[in-house]
Design an enzyme around this catalytic site. Structure first.
Site, mmCIF file in Angstrom:
data_model
loop_
_atom_site.group_PDB
_atom_site.id
_atom_site.type_symbol
_atom_site.label_atom_id
_atom_site.label_comp_id
_atom_site.label_asym_id
_atom_site.label_seq_id
_atom_site.Cartn_x
_atom_site.Cartn_y
_atom_site.Cartn_z
ATOM 1 N N LYS A 148 0.752 -1.197 -0.068
ATOM 2 C CA LYS A 148 0.075 -0.029 0.187
ATOM 3 C C LYS A 148 1.014 1.109 -0.073
ATOM 4 C CE LYS A 148 -1.060 1.916 4.614
ATOM 5 N NZ LYS A 148 -1.874 2.280 5.511
ATOM 6 N N HIS A 178 -2.072 -5.728 4.954
ATOM 7 C CA HIS A 178 -1.459 -6.669 6.162
ATOM 8 C C HIS A 178 -2.642 -6.967 7.079
ATOM 9 C CE1 HIS A 178 -0.654 -2.529 7.875
ATOM 10 N NE2 HIS A 178 -0.564 -3.264 9.197
ATOM 11 N N HIS A 240 -7.828 -0.710 5.131
ATOM 12 C CA HIS A 240 -7.902 -1.651 5.980
ATOM 13 C C HIS A 240 -9.324 -1.914 6.820
ATOM 14 C CE1 HIS A 240 -3.522 -1.414 6.010
ATOM 15 N NE2 HIS A 240 -3.442 -0.251 6.660
ATOM 16 N N LYS A 337 -5.139 9.161 15.034
ATOM 17 C CA LYS A 337 -3.965 8.959 15.543
ATOM 18 C C LYS A 337 -4.118 9.944 16.819
ATOM 19 C CE LYS A 337 -1.537 8.413 11.310
ATOM 20 N NZ LYS A 337 -1.110 6.996 11.674
HETATM 21 P P1 NAP Z 1 11.754 3.360 2.544
HETATM 22 O O1 NAP Z 1 12.252 3.206 3.924
HETATM 23 O O2 NAP Z 1 11.768 4.790 2.067
HETATM 24 O O3 NAP Z 1 12.729 2.402 1.794
HETATM 25 C C1 NAP Z 1 12.518 2.591 0.043
HETATM 26 C C2 NAP Z 1 13.289 1.404 -0.343
HETATM 27 O O4 NAP Z 1 13.591 1.605 -1.881
HETATM 28 C C3 NAP Z 1 14.867 1.335 0.092
HETATM 29 O O5 NAP Z 1 15.311 0.228 0.220
HETATM 30 C C4 NAP Z 1 15.639 2.099 -1.235
HETATM 31 O O6 NAP Z 1 16.955 1.701 -1.281
HETATM 32 C C5 NAP Z 1 14.728 1.560 -2.307
HETATM 33 N N1 NAP Z 1 14.637 2.360 -3.423
HETATM 34 C C6 NAP Z 1 14.400 3.573 -3.747
HETATM 35 N N2 NAP Z 1 14.564 3.858 -4.945
HETATM 36 C C7 NAP Z 1 14.761 2.676 -5.727
HETATM 37 C C8 NAP Z 1 15.261 2.588 -7.023
HETATM 38 N N3 NAP Z 1 14.964 3.571 -8.048
HETATM 39 N N4 NAP Z 1 15.632 1.147 -7.412
HETATM 40 C C9 NAP Z 1 15.550 0.264 -6.264
HETATM 41 N N5 NAP Z 1 15.396 0.394 -5.175
HETATM 42 C C10 NAP Z 1 15.244 1.759 -4.815
HETATM 43 O O7 NAP Z 1 10.320 2.828 2.467
HETATM 44 P P2 NAP Z 1 9.712 1.782 3.307
HETATM 45 O O8 NAP Z 1 8.901 2.584 4.515
HETATM 46 O O9 NAP Z 1 10.421 0.583 3.283
HETATM 47 O O10 NAP Z 1 8.288 1.676 2.264
HETATM 48 C C11 NAP Z 1 8.419 0.732 1.183
HETATM 49 C C12 NAP Z 1 7.001 0.497 0.824
HETATM 50 O O11 NAP Z 1 6.194 0.224 1.533
HETATM 51 C C13 NAP Z 1 6.389 1.836 0.183
HETATM 52 O O12 NAP Z 1 5.357 1.726 -0.673
HETATM 53 C C14 NAP Z 1 5.302 2.036 1.507
HETATM 54 O O13 NAP Z 1 4.185 2.770 1.114
HETATM 55 C C15 NAP Z 1 5.051 0.700 1.783
HETATM 56 N N6 NAP Z 1 4.457 0.431 3.221
HETATM 57 C C16 NAP Z 1 5.520 0.849 4.253
HETATM 58 C C17 NAP Z 1 5.263 0.446 5.680
HETATM 59 C C18 NAP Z 1 6.157 0.993 6.624
HETATM 60 O O14 NAP Z 1 5.902 0.582 7.899
HETATM 61 N N7 NAP Z 1 7.470 1.390 6.557
HETATM 62 C C19 NAP Z 1 3.869 0.294 5.962
HETATM 63 C C20 NAP Z 1 2.779 -0.064 4.768
HETATM 64 C C21 NAP Z 1 3.343 0.077 3.553
HETATM 65 P P3 NAP Z 1 18.084 2.586 -2.100
HETATM 66 O O15 NAP Z 1 17.902 4.117 -1.577
HETATM 67 O O16 NAP Z 1 19.339 2.126 -1.569
HETATM 68 O O17 NAP Z 1 17.620 2.478 -3.376
#
Ligand code: NAP
Length: 491
Positions: A148, A178, A240, A337
């Site tokens: 999401k 989730h 959700h 929140k």
């Molecule tokens: P994040 O911490 O910003 O991580 C993003 C990841 O993407 C990093 O590993 C980054 O590594 C990689 N990335 C960025 N640009 C890239 C590219 N051009 N090619 C390949 N890899 C790339 O984000 P996140 O919080 O993990 O969230 C990831 C996804 O899950 C998003 O869609 C978010 O909405 C969703 N989500 C997250 C959560 C949560 O709890 N965090 C919950 C629900 C949904 P590099 O910079 O090394 O490339």
């Protein structure tokens, strides 16, 4: 009761965004837990991918740290951690460029299940899908997992569906919500459809109303500027809370089969009525000034870095499902929140018995309520009337028949798999039941869009509410005017 662990088939799971927050906090620790439980088979491999240039060994160190931080100590076994780390590899890959794809292709082996987890920003879903195909890495059996948010309105969700559909069949696409991976949510289906007890009462004739609450104690914190573009309706209700509503309201599917279940859920979403402005309350948490007893806390407007923001950090809605089963039974949804407590629950309040055989003063007893708790302490609780013990005549008292899953499942029950673990194992098994289908997501946006457009056109401003409260006063009125009350949000 000890839960059985059935190993899945050998797989290669590529996690795009493996260095990011979600992968480090949820996906990789979750996979370790499945390994520790014996569900990840010998030879399964996890390949991390992100832009950061890094040797596989350095990535394994990151994973080791993530396990130490996010896995319960009782599940950390030094030997298991080492063997698990041996399954892990890393390739630097740029979703927007050509670097790394040939190396990734070399690492993905034939003859096993292939899954590609897109744990990256949604803007990268399309480029990733395209390159996986172009480079011949994903075959027609491969699965992709997308996170999401799936769009921010109907148009963007349709565009995203079309992009993915250009490269993958719907049967290959696993859209994660989730909430659907939680033990209790699946138990809701078991309770409804594996017992004769509830289903005859599960309709407007016997159910007075349903409340769905997802309350958080945290604010938007460091991701305020990002959150401000979305708000509680897009971030929580469209996905959700909608999923929970569907599982409560849906008809029995003919079989516990992915499309049969999802067909029934789509019917519920399509039966949702437009919501009148009077049935919507939106709020923003206020700040707190420093005092002798409390430190200063920023309000939503500061957290979002947008002093003129009209985005809601709280929403309550009264929703009607216009079909034969639910005509006249309202569903009250709320999420927010910085509320008093952290709780996710569904409460089904049944109607009072039609006639009392007991004394008048005892006739106004509280209704039967079935409470399904998603967190904390996943479980169910049915409030029933019994006779108060003792020789004092026929006095009635309401008691909960409580079933905490952790207790019911014995020691193993304390290790209820996290939603992500369960869902990833379902991807490997090729079971889409707990994932949203494209038409389901679009139907949810088709209902959500006009509601948001309505308050934007009216220029409505969210009401302020105190942090640590249960939300704006008007949300209490939403139920009071119907002669009902929200369940208390406990600290
Ligand atoms: P994040 O911490 O910003 O991580 C993003 C990841 O993407 C990093 O590993 C980054 O590594 C990689 N990335 C960025 N640009 C890239 C590219 N051009 N090619 C390949 N890899 C790339 O984000 P996140 O919080 O993990 O969230 C990831 C996804 O899950 C998003 O869609 C978010 O909405 C969703 N989500 C997250 C959560 C949560 O709890 N965090 C919950 C629900 C949904 P590099 O910079 O090394 O490339």
């Amino acid at each position: 009761m000890v839960s059985r662990v059935i190993p899945v088939d050998p797989f290669d799971l590529v996690i795009f965004g493996a260095t990011g927050d979600l992968a480090q906090r949820k996906i990789l620790p979750g996979l370790y837990r499945r390994f520790h439980a014996g569900q990840m088979p010998q030879g399964a491999r996890i390949i991390g991918a992100a832009r950061s240039a890094m040797e596989p060994e350095a990535f394994r160190e990151q994973v080791r740290k993530a396990i130490a931080e996010f896995v319960d100590r009782s599940k950390i076994d030094a030997k298991d951690v080492e063997t698990f780390l041996e399954c892990i590899d890393y390739v630097p890959v740029d979703a927007m460029g050509e670097g790394g794809w040939a190396e990734l292709k070399d690492k993905v082996q034939d003859g096993r299940v292939h899954a590609f987890y897109f744990s990256v920003a949604p803007s990268l879903f399309g480029p990733l899908a395209e390159r996986l195909n172009e480079h011949g890495i994903a075959d027609s059996e491969a699965r992709i997992v997308v996170e999401k948010p799936f769009g921010r309105d109907l148009a963007s969700a349709k565009a995203l569906n079309a992009t993915l559909a250009a490269h993958f069949e719907e049967s290959q696409i696993y859209r994660i919500d989730h909430y659907l991976g939680k033990e209790t949510v699946q138990n809701l289906m078991a309770v409804r459809f594996a017992n004769i007890l509830f289903e005859p009462l599960w309709n407007a004739q016997y159910v007075d109303h349903v409340q769905i609450t997802v309350a958080e104690t945290v604010g938007v914190g460091g991701r305020g500027a990002y959150y401000d573009k979305s708000g509680a309706m897009r971030d929580m209700v469209q996905n959700h809370l909608m999923q929970l509503l569907c599982l409560i309201a849906m008809e029995p599917p003919y079989h516990f089969d992915p499309d049969a279940v999802r067909d029934e859920k789509v019917k519920v979403i399509r039966a949702l009525q437009p919501v009148s402005p009077a049935d919507i309350v939106r709020g923003q948490y206020a700040g707190v000034k420093a005092s002798e007893t409390r430190a200063a806390q920023p309000g939503y407007l500061e957290d979002s870095e947008n002093p003129d923001s009209r985005t809601e950090s709280y929403i309550a809605l009264k929703v009607h499902v216009a079909n034969w089963r639910w005509q006249g039974t309202p569903f009250y949804l709320r999420t927010g929140k910085k509320l008093r407590g952290r709780a996710s629950e569904i409460a089904i309040t049944f109607k009072a018995p039609p006639h009392s055989i007991f004394d008048e003063e005892d006739a106004s007893w509280p209704e039967n309520v079935l409470v399904i708790r998603l967190q904390p302490n996943e479980g169910m609780n049915l409030k029933v009337m019994i006779k108060e013990p003792g020789p004092g005549g026929m006095r009635l008292v309401q008691v909960p028949l409580d079933m905490s899953f952790a207790e019911a499942l014995g020691e193993e029950g304390t290790d209820i798999p996290d939603a992500y673990e369960r869902l990833i194992m379902d991807v490997i098994r090729g079971n889409q039941t707990l994932f949203m289908r494209g038409d389901e997501v679009e139907a949810a946006w088709a209902w959500t869009d006009p509601i948001i457009a309505g308050w934007e056109a009216r220029g409505d401003r969210p009401r302020s509410y105190d942090p640590g409260s249960s939300g704006p006063e008007d949300a209490l009125m939403l139920m009071h005017r119907d002669g009902r009350r929200w369940r208390e949000i406990r600290e």
